[in-house]
Design a protein around this motif. Sequence first.
Motif, mmCIF file in Angstrom:
data_model
loop_
_atom_site.group_PDB
_atom_site.id
_atom_site.type_symbol
_atom_site.label_atom_id
_atom_site.label_comp_id
_atom_site.label_asym_id
_atom_site.label_seq_id
_atom_site.Cartn_x
_atom_site.Cartn_y
_atom_site.Cartn_z
ATOM 1 N N GLU A 1 0.882 -1.163 0.000
ATOM 2 C CA GLU A 1 0.000 0.000 0.000
ATOM 3 C C GLU A 1 0.919 1.212 0.000
ATOM 4 N N ILE A 2 0.715 2.092 -0.980
ATOM 5 C CA ILE A 2 1.641 3.202 -1.191
ATOM 6 C C ILE A 2 0.859 4.516 -1.248
ATOM 7 N N HIS A 3 1.312 5.505 -0.474
ATOM 8 C CA HIS A 3 0.674 6.814 -0.407
ATOM 9 C C HIS A 3 1.663 7.887 -0.873
ATOM 10 N N PHE A 4 1.173 8.803 -1.705
ATOM 11 C CA PHE A 4 1.978 9.923 -2.188
ATOM 12 C C PHE A 4 1.246 11.234 -1.955
ATOM 13 N N GLN A 5 2.025 12.298 -1.804
ATOM 14 C CA GLN A 5 1.470 13.641 -1.796
ATOM 15 C C GLN A 5 2.015 14.390 -2.996
ATOM 16 N N ILE A 6 1.113 15.034 -3.718
ATOM 17 C CA ILE A 6 1.473 15.889 -4.846
ATOM 18 C C ILE A 6 1.166 17.317 -4.409
ATOM 19 N N ASP A 7 2.155 18.207 -4.510
ATOM 20 C CA ASP A 7 1.983 19.596 -4.120
ATOM 21 C C ASP A 7 2.042 20.493 -5.346
ATOM 22 N N ILE A 8 1.032 21.335 -5.492
ATOM 23 C CA ILE A 8 0.989 22.317 -6.575
ATOM 24 C C ILE A 8 1.308 23.675 -5.954
ATOM 25 N N TRP A 9 2.248 24.376 -6.553
ATOM 26 C CA TRP A 9 2.687 25.691 -6.079
ATOM 27 C C TRP A 9 2.391 26.694 -7.176
ATOM 28 N N ALA A 10 1.649 27.759 -6.843
ATOM 29 C CA ALA A 10 1.279 28.745 -7.862
ATOM 30 C C ALA A 10 1.038 30.108 -7.231
ATOM 31 N N LYS A 11 1.158 31.147 -8.030
ATOM 32 C CA LYS A 11 0.859 32.512 -7.565
ATOM 33 C C LYS A 11 -0.630 32.815 -7.681
ATOM 34 N N GLY A 12 -1.380 31.916 -8.303
ATOM 35 C CA GLY A 12 -2.824 32.101 -8.463
ATOM 36 C C GLY A 12 -3.568 30.811 -8.214
ATOM 37 N N ASN A 13 -4.750 30.721 -8.770
ATOM 38 C CA ASN A 13 -5.634 29.578 -8.566
ATOM 39 C C ASN A 13 -4.988 28.269 -9.042
ATOM 40 N N THR A 14 -5.141 27.227 -8.239
ATOM 41 C CA THR A 14 -4.555 25.916 -8.546
ATOM 42 C C THR A 14 -5.576 24.909 -9.085
ATOM 43 N N ALA A 15 -6.846 25.306 -9.211
ATOM 44 C CA ALA A 15 -7.922 24.349 -9.519
ATOM 45 C C ALA A 15 -7.730 23.610 -10.838
ATOM 46 N N THR A 16 -7.376 24.296 -11.897
ATOM 47 C CA THR A 16 -7.234 23.652 -13.207
ATOM 48 C C THR A 16 -6.067 22.667 -13.205
ATOM 49 N N ILE A 17 -4.972 23.058 -12.594
ATOM 50 C CA ILE A 17 -3.821 22.157 -12.487
ATOM 51 C C ILE A 17 -4.200 20.942 -11.646
ATOM 52 N N ALA A 18 -4.898 21.161 -10.549
ATOM 53 C CA ALA A 18 -5.305 20.060 -9.662
ATOM 54 C C ALA A 18 -6.176 19.046 -10.392
ATOM 55 N N LYS A 19 -7.057 19.509 -11.259
ATOM 56 C CA LYS A 19 -7.908 18.586 -12.029
ATOM 57 C C LYS A 19 -7.066 17.694 -12.926
ATOM 58 N N GLU A 20 -6.044 18.262 -13.547
ATOM 59 C CA GLU A 20 -5.173 17.470 -14.417
ATOM 60 C C GLU A 20 -4.326 16.480 -13.607
ATOM 61 N N VAL A 21 -3.847 16.904 -12.446
ATOM 62 C CA VAL A 21 -3.093 15.993 -11.572
ATOM 63 C C VAL A 21 -3.986 14.834 -11.157
ATOM 64 N N ASP A 22 -5.220 15.138 -10.736
ATOM 65 C CA ASP A 22 -6.159 14.111 -10.296
ATOM 66 C C ASP A 22 -6.433 13.109 -11.417
ATOM 67 N N LYS A 23 -6.674 13.621 -12.617
ATOM 68 C CA LYS A 23 -6.934 12.760 -13.774
ATOM 69 C C LYS A 23 -5.734 11.852 -14.051
ATOM 70 N N THR A 24 -4.545 12.418 -13.995
ATOM 71 C CA THR A 24 -3.335 11.652 -14.272
ATOM 72 C C THR A 24 -3.108 10.563 -13.226
ATOM 73 N N MET A 25 -3.226 10.918 -11.961
ATOM 74 C CA MET A 25 -2.986 9.937 -10.901
ATOM 75 C C MET A 25 -4.005 8.794 -10.962
ATOM 76 N N LYS A 26 -5.247 9.108 -11.250
ATOM 77 C CA LYS A 26 -6.267 8.063 -11.382
ATOM 78 C C LYS A 26 -5.971 7.158 -12.574
ATOM 79 N N SER A 27 -5.397 7.727 -13.632
ATOM 80 C CA SER A 27 -5.088 6.930 -14.827
ATOM 81 C C SER A 27 -3.996 5.895 -14.577
ATOM 82 N N ILE A 28 -3.183 6.088 -13.531
ATOM 83 C CA ILE A 28 -2.129 5.108 -13.218
ATOM 84 C C ILE A 28 -2.467 4.304 -11.955
ATOM 85 N N GLY A 29 -3.744 4.298 -11.589
ATOM 86 C CA GLY A 29 -4.198 3.395 -10.539
ATOM 87 C C GLY A 29 -4.237 3.948 -9.130
ATOM 88 N N PHE A 30 -4.145 5.248 -8.970
ATOM 89 C CA PHE A 30 -4.226 5.857 -7.648
ATOM 90 C C PHE A 30 -5.646 6.348 -7.373
#
Length: 124
Positions: free
Chosen positions: A62-91
Amino acid sequence: MIDLKPEIRQALLNNAALVSLLGGSKVWPEVAPDTVVEPYITFFEITNFDDLYLDDSAATSEIHFQIDIWAKGNTATIAKEVDKTMKSIGFARTSAADLYENDTKTYHKAMRFKTYRMIEGVLA
């Protein structure tokens, strides 16, 4: 023990929409270079432990990871792409939190994910 850092980094970099939102291939394990400009992503392993046992040997991790997004503005669009990517590899996403770093005036989205992976050679 299973090391998923190379797989995660490559999956994130293979997401063309994500790389475009970041303004380049700005994804690093643990720490970004001092010279990098937001937005960017860092990630790290939180836990990695034996889970399912068969015949007194660990069969899965069982493996847990944290992904951190750093931005000067809104992170929502980037977060959606991260979520989609991580789910595509079985997370599966286990949490996400919006944070703000007062010292650097940076928005910080912390996203946590988990997966289960078979340990090679156990069922061979």
